[in-house]
Design a protein around this motif. Sequence first.
Motif, PDB file in Angstrom:
ATOM      1  N   ALA A 139       0.654  -1.588  -0.295  1.00  0.00           N
ATOM      2  CA  ALA A 139      -0.212  -0.017   0.078  1.00  0.00           C
ATOM      3  C   ALA A 139       0.760   1.277  -0.062  1.00  0.00           C
ATOM      4  N   ASP A 140       1.789   1.192   0.779  1.00  0.00           N
ATOM      5  CA  ASP A 140       2.544   2.435   1.038  1.00  0.00           C
ATOM      6  C   ASP A 140       3.310   2.469  -0.782  1.00  0.00           C
ATOM      7  N   VAL A 141       3.772   1.396  -1.128  1.00  0.00           N
ATOM      8  CA  VAL A 141       4.081   1.638  -2.709  1.00  0.00           C
ATOM      9  C   VAL A 141       3.339   1.817  -3.403  1.00  0.00           C
ATOM     10  N   CYS A 142       2.136   1.595  -3.471  1.00  0.00           N
ATOM     11  CA  CYS A 142       1.083   1.629  -4.530  1.00  0.00           C
ATOM     12  C   CYS A 142       0.940   3.249  -4.289  1.00  0.00           C
ATOM     13  N   ARG A 143       0.675   3.877  -3.057  1.00  0.00           N
ATOM     14  CA  ARG A 143       0.055   5.528  -3.126  1.00  0.00           C
ATOM     15  C   ARG A 143       1.360   6.221  -3.485  1.00  0.00           C
ATOM     16  N   TYR A 144       2.511   5.842  -3.062  1.00  0.00           N
ATOM     17  CA  TYR A 144       3.840   7.020  -4.181  1.00  0.00           C
ATOM     18  C   TYR A 144       4.301   6.715  -5.309  1.00  0.00           C
ATOM     19  N   ALA A 145       3.657   5.365  -5.822  1.00  0.00           N
ATOM     20  CA  ALA A 145       4.252   5.097  -7.384  1.00  0.00           C
ATOM     21  C   ALA A 145       2.893   5.706  -8.325  1.00  0.00           C
ATOM     22  N   HIS A 146       1.448   6.027  -7.581  1.00  0.00           N
ATOM     23  CA  HIS A 146       0.593   6.068  -8.384  1.00  0.00           C
ATOM     24  C   HIS A 146      -0.439   5.444  -8.856  1.00  0.00           C
ATOM     25  N   ILE A 147      -0.614   4.057  -8.360  1.00  0.00           N
ATOM     26  CA  ILE A 147      -0.976   2.562  -8.738  1.00  0.00           C
ATOM     27  C   ILE A 147      -1.885   2.106  -8.450  1.00  0.00           C
ATOM     28  N   SER A 148      -2.488   1.580  -8.219  1.00  0.00           N
ATOM     29  CA  SER A 148      -3.463   0.528  -7.877  1.00  0.00           C
ATOM     30  C   SER A 148      -2.541  -0.561  -6.912  1.00  0.00           C
ATOM     31  N   GLN A 149      -3.076  -1.196  -5.834  1.00  0.00           N
ATOM     32  CA  GLN A 149      -2.375  -2.104  -5.726  1.00  0.00           C
ATOM     33  C   GLN A 149      -2.434  -4.016  -5.967  1.00  0.00           C
ATOM     34  N   GLY A 150      -3.389  -4.011  -6.454  1.00  0.00           N
ATOM     35  CA  GLY A 150      -3.718  -5.238  -7.575  1.00  0.00           C
ATOM     36  C   GLY A 150      -2.861  -4.632  -8.593  1.00  0.00           C
ATOM     37  N   GLN A 151      -2.041  -3.434  -9.182  1.00  0.00           N
ATOM     38  CA  GLN A 151      -1.277  -3.716  -9.872  1.00  0.00           C
ATOM     39  C   GLN A 151       0.061  -4.175 -10.192  1.00  0.00           C
ATOM     40  N   LEU A 152       0.535  -3.580  -8.819  1.00  0.00           N
ATOM     41  CA  LEU A 152       1.900  -3.735  -8.169  1.00  0.00           C
ATOM     42  C   LEU A 152       1.807  -5.019  -7.428  1.00  0.00           C
ATOM     43  N   SER A 153       0.847  -5.773  -7.311  1.00  0.00           N
ATOM     44  CA  SER A 153       0.359  -6.978  -6.649  1.00  0.00           C
ATOM     45  C   SER A 153       0.751  -8.343  -8.439  1.00  0.00           C
ATOM     46  N   ARG A 154       0.223  -7.892  -9.132  1.00  0.00           N
ATOM     47  CA  ARG A 154       0.257  -8.624 -10.700  1.00  0.00           C
ATOM     48  C   ARG A 154       2.144  -8.346 -10.952  1.00  0.00           C
ATOM     49  N   ILE A 155       2.281  -7.310 -11.047  1.00  0.00           N
ATOM     50  CA  ILE A 155       4.141  -7.072 -11.290  1.00  0.00           C
ATOM     51  C   ILE A 155       4.816  -8.064  -9.898  1.00  0.00           C
ATOM     52  N   GLU A 156       4.707  -7.585  -9.334  1.00  0.00           N
ATOM     53  CA  GLU A 156       5.891  -8.497  -8.126  1.00  0.00           C
ATOM     54  C   GLU A 156       5.108 -10.324  -8.348  1.00  0.00           C
ATOM     55  N   ASN A 157       4.433 -10.821  -8.469  1.00  0.00           N
ATOM     56  CA  ASN A 157       3.491 -12.131  -8.792  1.00  0.00           C
ATOM     57  C   ASN A 157       4.144 -11.956 -10.201  1.00  0.00           C
ATOM     58  N   GLY A 158       5.138 -11.695 -11.137  1.00  0.00           N
ATOM     59  CA  GLY A 158       5.248 -12.053 -11.946  1.00  0.00           C
ATOM     60  C   GLY A 158       3.994 -11.948 -13.463  1.00  0.00           C
ATOM     61  N   LEU A 159       3.267 -11.359 -13.428  1.00  0.00           N
ATOM     62  CA  LEU A 159       2.165 -11.694 -13.672  1.00  0.00           C
ATOM     63  C   LEU A 159       2.014 -10.059 -14.996  1.00  0.00           C
ATOM     64  N   ARG A 160       3.233  -8.827 -14.908  1.00  0.00           N
ATOM     65  CA  ARG A 160       2.377  -7.968 -15.774  1.00  0.00           C
ATOM     66  C   ARG A 160       3.652  -7.206 -15.912  1.00  0.00           C
ATOM     67  N   ILE A 161       4.386  -6.935 -16.857  1.00  0.00           N
ATOM     68  CA  ILE A 161       5.985  -6.332 -16.962  1.00  0.00           C
ATOM     69  C   ILE A 161       5.681  -4.940 -16.961  1.00  0.00           C
ATOM     70  N   PRO A 162       5.776  -4.350 -16.069  1.00  0.00           N
ATOM     71  CA  PRO A 162       5.790  -2.102 -16.116  1.00  0.00           C
ATOM     72  C   PRO A 162       5.617  -2.075 -17.322  1.00  0.00           C
ATOM     73  N   SER A 163       5.337  -1.143 -17.378  1.00  0.00           N
ATOM     74  CA  SER A 163       6.146   0.121 -18.525  1.00  0.00           C
ATOM     75  C   SER A 163       7.218   0.812 -18.310  1.00  0.00           C
ATOM     76  N   LEU A 164       7.729   1.353 -19.056  1.00  0.00           N
ATOM     77  CA  LEU A 164       9.415   1.779 -18.566  1.00  0.00           C
ATOM     78  C   LEU A 164       8.889   2.663 -17.538  1.00  0.00           C
ATOM     79  N   ALA A 165       7.849   4.199 -17.973  1.00  0.00           N
ATOM     80  CA  ALA A 165       7.285   4.681 -16.678  1.00  0.00           C
ATOM     81  C   ALA A 165       7.401   4.069 -15.414  1.00  0.00           C
ATOM     82  N   LEU A 166       6.463   3.416 -15.732  1.00  0.00           N
ATOM     83  CA  LEU A 166       5.629   2.589 -14.053  1.00  0.00           C
ATOM     84  C   LEU A 166       7.493   2.069 -13.419  1.00  0.00           C
ATOM     85  N   MET A 167       8.201   1.624 -14.295  1.00  0.00           N
ATOM     86  CA  MET A 167       8.817   1.217 -13.336  1.00  0.00           C
ATOM     87  C   MET A 167      10.372   2.461 -13.294  1.00  0.00           C
ATOM     88  N   LEU A 168      10.079   3.103 -13.715  1.00  0.00           N
ATOM     89  CA  LEU A 168      11.319   4.021 -13.138  1.00  0.00           C
ATOM     90  C   LEU A 168      10.557   4.509 -12.366  1.00  0.00           C
TER      91      LEU A 168
END
Length: 100
Positions: A26-55
Amino acid sequence: MEFEFLSEVIGDLVRRRRKELNLAQADVCRYAHISQGQLSRIENGLRIPSLALMLRLCRVLNYDISISDIFDKFSSKDKKSKKGKKEDDEKKKGKEGEKS
């Protein structure tokens, strides 16, 4: 196939760094302006973040990720996977030989 490895490598790097900093998703999501579901999918290897989001994630996690970090992990996972596939193929050949 390569997409799966890359997404797993990036997800592993993001999760590991977040935990090193003792941050909740939740902390990372708040500061990165993404949903917790989106971060969860990234961390679980289900999605690759865009370059902008990765930055943004790197900025939030104070992580200076380099292409070599990703490439090194990607290469080692690829080698492990190929080794496992080769062993599986050999086992299948052995079982087929027993049936004959």
